[in-house]
Design an enzyme around this catalytic site. Structure first.
Site, PDB file in Angstrom:
ATOM      1  N   SER A  46     -38.276 -10.490 -15.735  1.00  0.00           N
ATOM      2  CA  SER A  46     -38.865 -10.646 -14.406  1.00  0.00           C
ATOM      3  C   SER A  46     -38.710  -9.317 -13.680  1.00  0.00           C
ATOM      4  CB  SER A  46     -38.106 -11.728 -13.623  1.00  0.00           C
ATOM      5  OG  SER A  46     -38.430 -11.664 -12.250  1.00  0.00           O
ATOM      6  N   TYR A 105     -29.870 -16.118 -12.047  1.00  0.00           N
ATOM      7  CA  TYR A 105     -31.220 -15.799 -12.545  1.00  0.00           C
ATOM      8  C   TYR A 105     -31.371 -14.291 -12.722  1.00  0.00           C
ATOM      9  CZ  TYR A 105     -36.362 -15.952 -12.880  1.00  0.00           C
ATOM     10  OH  TYR A 105     -37.664 -15.831 -13.296  1.00  0.00           O
TER      11      TYR A 105
HETATM   12  N1  NAD Z   1     -43.504 -17.914 -12.328  1.00  0.00           N
HETATM   13  C1  NAD Z   1     -42.965 -16.793 -11.881  1.00  0.00           C
HETATM   14  O1  NAD Z   1     -43.177 -16.398 -10.720  1.00  0.00           O
HETATM   15  C2  NAD Z   1     -42.137 -15.939 -12.809  1.00  0.00           C
HETATM   16  C3  NAD Z   1     -41.882 -14.606 -12.426  1.00  0.00           C
HETATM   17  C4  NAD Z   1     -41.124 -13.801 -13.269  1.00  0.00           C
HETATM   18  C5  NAD Z   1     -40.628 -14.317 -14.451  1.00  0.00           C
HETATM   19  N2  NAD Z   1     -40.889 -15.616 -14.793  1.00  0.00           N
HETATM   20  C6  NAD Z   1     -40.351 -16.084 -16.075  1.00  0.00           C
HETATM   21  O2  NAD Z   1     -41.418 -16.464 -16.898  1.00  0.00           O
HETATM   22  C7  NAD Z   1     -40.971 -17.429 -17.858  1.00  0.00           C
HETATM   23  C8  NAD Z   1     -41.943 -18.599 -17.862  1.00  0.00           C
HETATM   24  O3  NAD Z   1     -41.854 -19.254 -16.620  1.00  0.00           O
HETATM   25  P1  NAD Z   1     -43.056 -20.058 -15.963  1.00  0.00           P
HETATM   26  O4  NAD Z   1     -43.411 -19.350 -14.705  1.00  0.00           O
HETATM   27  O5  NAD Z   1     -44.100 -20.281 -16.969  1.00  0.00           O
HETATM   28  O6  NAD Z   1     -42.315 -21.394 -15.519  1.00  0.00           O
HETATM   29  P2  NAD Z   1     -42.261 -22.832 -16.211  1.00  0.00           P
HETATM   30  O7  NAD Z   1     -41.216 -23.559 -15.467  1.00  0.00           O
HETATM   31  O8  NAD Z   1     -43.613 -23.416 -16.273  1.00  0.00           O
HETATM   32  O9  NAD Z   1     -41.812 -22.519 -17.700  1.00  0.00           O
HETATM   33  C9  NAD Z   1     -40.497 -22.535 -18.162  1.00  0.00           C
HETATM   34  C10 NAD Z   1     -40.402 -23.567 -19.276  1.00  0.00           C
HETATM   35  O10 NAD Z   1     -39.062 -23.565 -19.793  1.00  0.00           O
HETATM   36  C11 NAD Z   1     -38.746 -24.906 -20.120  1.00  0.00           C
HETATM   37  N3  NAD Z   1     -37.304 -25.102 -20.222  1.00  0.00           N
HETATM   38  C12 NAD Z   1     -36.393 -25.015 -19.219  1.00  0.00           C
HETATM   39  N4  NAD Z   1     -35.161 -25.277 -19.694  1.00  0.00           N
HETATM   40  C13 NAD Z   1     -35.295 -25.526 -21.031  1.00  0.00           C
HETATM   41  C14 NAD Z   1     -34.384 -25.846 -22.067  1.00  0.00           C
HETATM   42  N5  NAD Z   1     -33.067 -25.947 -21.835  1.00  0.00           N
HETATM   43  N6  NAD Z   1     -34.880 -26.037 -23.317  1.00  0.00           N
HETATM   44  C15 NAD Z   1     -36.205 -25.942 -23.568  1.00  0.00           C
HETATM   45  N7  NAD Z   1     -37.125 -25.643 -22.615  1.00  0.00           N
HETATM   46  C16 NAD Z   1     -36.669 -25.426 -21.363  1.00  0.00           C
HETATM   47  C17 NAD Z   1     -39.360 -25.709 -18.979  1.00  0.00           C
HETATM   48  O11 NAD Z   1     -39.488 -27.082 -19.318  1.00  0.00           O
HETATM   49  C18 NAD Z   1     -40.687 -24.995 -18.772  1.00  0.00           C
HETATM   50  O12 NAD Z   1     -41.741 -25.584 -19.513  1.00  0.00           O
HETATM   51  C19 NAD Z   1     -39.542 -17.789 -17.455  1.00  0.00           C
HETATM   52  O13 NAD Z   1     -38.622 -17.060 -18.225  1.00  0.00           O
HETATM   53  C20 NAD Z   1     -39.487 -17.316 -16.004  1.00  0.00           C
HETATM   54  O14 NAD Z   1     -38.165 -17.032 -15.601  1.00  0.00           O
HETATM   55  C21 NAD Z   1     -41.631 -16.437 -14.002  1.00  0.00           C
END
Ligand code: NAD
Length: 245
Positions: free
Chosen positions: A135, A149
Site C-alpha cells: 500500500s 496495517y
Molecule cells: N482498497 C484500498 O484502498 C487498498 C489500498 C492499498 C492497499 N490495499 C490492499 O490491497 C489488497 C486487496 O484489498 P481489497 O481492496 O481488494 O480489499 P478486499 O477486502 O476486497 O480484499 C481482501 C480479501 O482478503 C480476504 N481475507 C481477509 N482475511 C483473510 C484470511 N485470514 N484468509 C483468507 N482470506 C482473507 C477477504 O475476505 C477479502 O476478500 C489488500 O492487501 C489491501 O490491504 C487496498
C-alpha cells in the site's frame, strides 16, 4: 500478455482486487486457484476456489498441493489478502495487541506462507513470478494511526526484495504494487457517497479514485513475461498522490 497454459494461485481472491486479478488471469488463459475466507463468488472459467484462512499453514500447503494436482504446475502467486480494521487497528499505545498480532498474521505472515509453499513448485516449473500487494501507506506515516496495517505493509516491501534476491537464480521474480485508495469492499465506507468520493478524487492528480481494474492491470503486467527483467521492484498505482509535494 498471454497466460495460456500457466497456473496461478491468488490469495485473497474472494472479492476486490484479488477477484479482479483472478478473473483477468482466467480470461487471459491461466488456470487459477483462489483462496479466501469468503464463500465463492460467481466466477467462470478454469479455476479452483478454496474457502479457508490463509494464516493457517495447513490450508495454504493443501491449496498449493490441490493446485498442482488439478492443473499440473504452479507459475504465479498473487498475495491480495488484507484487512483494514478501522475501528480496532489504531495507535500502538492504545490498541489491543491481540488485534496487532492478528493483523500481522493476515497482512504479512500469510504472504510468507503462500510464498514458502509456492516456491518449491515454481522451482519445479523452471521459474515463476509473484506480486505482493502492499500500500502507499508503506511509504509514510498515517496521521490517523493504523499501526498494525502500516507495519505489515512496510514489511511486505522488504520481504519481497529478499525473495527476489534469494530466488532469482531459480528464475523466480518477486515484485510489489503499492496501491493508493481503491474502490473495493475494503473501502465500503466510501460506497454510494458521491460527494465524499468527489472530494477524495479532487486530491488525486489523475482526478479519480483507483479501481480494482487499475490494480489488476499492474499486477498482470508484473506477472507477465513483459516484466521478465523486473524483480525486487515496486510499482506505485495511486493516480499520482505520492508524487505530490
Ligand atoms: N482498497 C484500498 O484502498 C487498498 C489500498 C492499498 C492497499 N490495499 C490492499 O490491497 C489488497 C486487496 O484489498 P481489497 O481492496 O481488494 O480489499 P478486499 O477486502 O476486497 O480484499 C481482501 C480479501 O482478503 C480476504 N481475507 C481477509 N482475511 C483473510 C484470511 N485470514 N484468509 C483468507 N482470506 C482473507 C477477504 O475476505 C477479502 O476478500 C489488500 O492487501 C489491501 O490491504 C487496498
Amino acid at each position: 500478455m498471454s497466460f495460456t497454459g500457466k497456473v496461478a494461485l491468488v490469495a485473497g481472491a474472494g472479492g476486490g482486487m484479488g477477484l479482479n486479478i483472478a478473473s483477468d488471469l482466467i480470461a487471459e488463459g491461466a488456470a487459477v486457484t483462489m483462496l479466501d475466507v469468503k464463500p465463492a463468488p460467481e466466477i467462470a472459467g478454469r479455476h479452483l476456489y478454496l474457502q479457508g484462512d490463509v494464516t493457517d499453514e495447513a490450508f495454504v500447503r493443501d491449496g498449493v498441493a490441490k493446485t498442482v494436482a488439478a492443473f499440473g504446475r504452479l507459475d504465479y502467486l498473487v498475495n491480495a489478502t488484507g484487512v483494514l480494521w478501522f475501528d480496532r487497528d489504531k495507535s500502538l499505545v492504545e490498541m489491543d495487541m491481540d488485534v496487532w498480532d492478528r493483523v500481522l498474521a493476515i497482512n504479512l505472515k500469510s504472504f510468507a506462507l503462500t510464498a514458502r509453499h509456492a516456491i518449491p513448485e515454481m522451482r519445479k516449473a523452471g521459474g515463476g513470478a509473484m506480486v505482493h500487494i502492499s500500500s502507499t501507506q508503506a511509504l509514510r506515516g498515517d496521521a490517523k494511526a493504523q499501526d498494525a496495517y502500516g507495519a505489515a505493509k512496510g514489511a511486505i516491501r522488504s520481504l519481497s526484495k529478499s525473495i527476489a534476491i534469494q530466488f532469482a537464480k531459480d528464475r523466480i521474480r518477486s515484485n510489489v504494487i503499492l496501491p493508493g485508495g481503491t474502490l473495493s469492499p475494503m473501502q465500503a465506507r466510501w460506497e454510494g457517497k458521491t460527494e465524499l468520493q468527489a472530494a477524495i478524487a479532487g486530491h488525486i492528480p489523475l482526478g479519480r479514485i483507483g479501481t480494482t481494474q487499475d490494480q489488476a492491470n499492474a499486477v498482470l503486467f508484473l506477472l507477465s513475461d513483459k516484466a521478465s527483467y523486473i524483480t525486487g521492484a515496486e510499482l506505485i498505482v495511486d493516480g499520482g498522490v505520492t508524487a505530490l509535494p
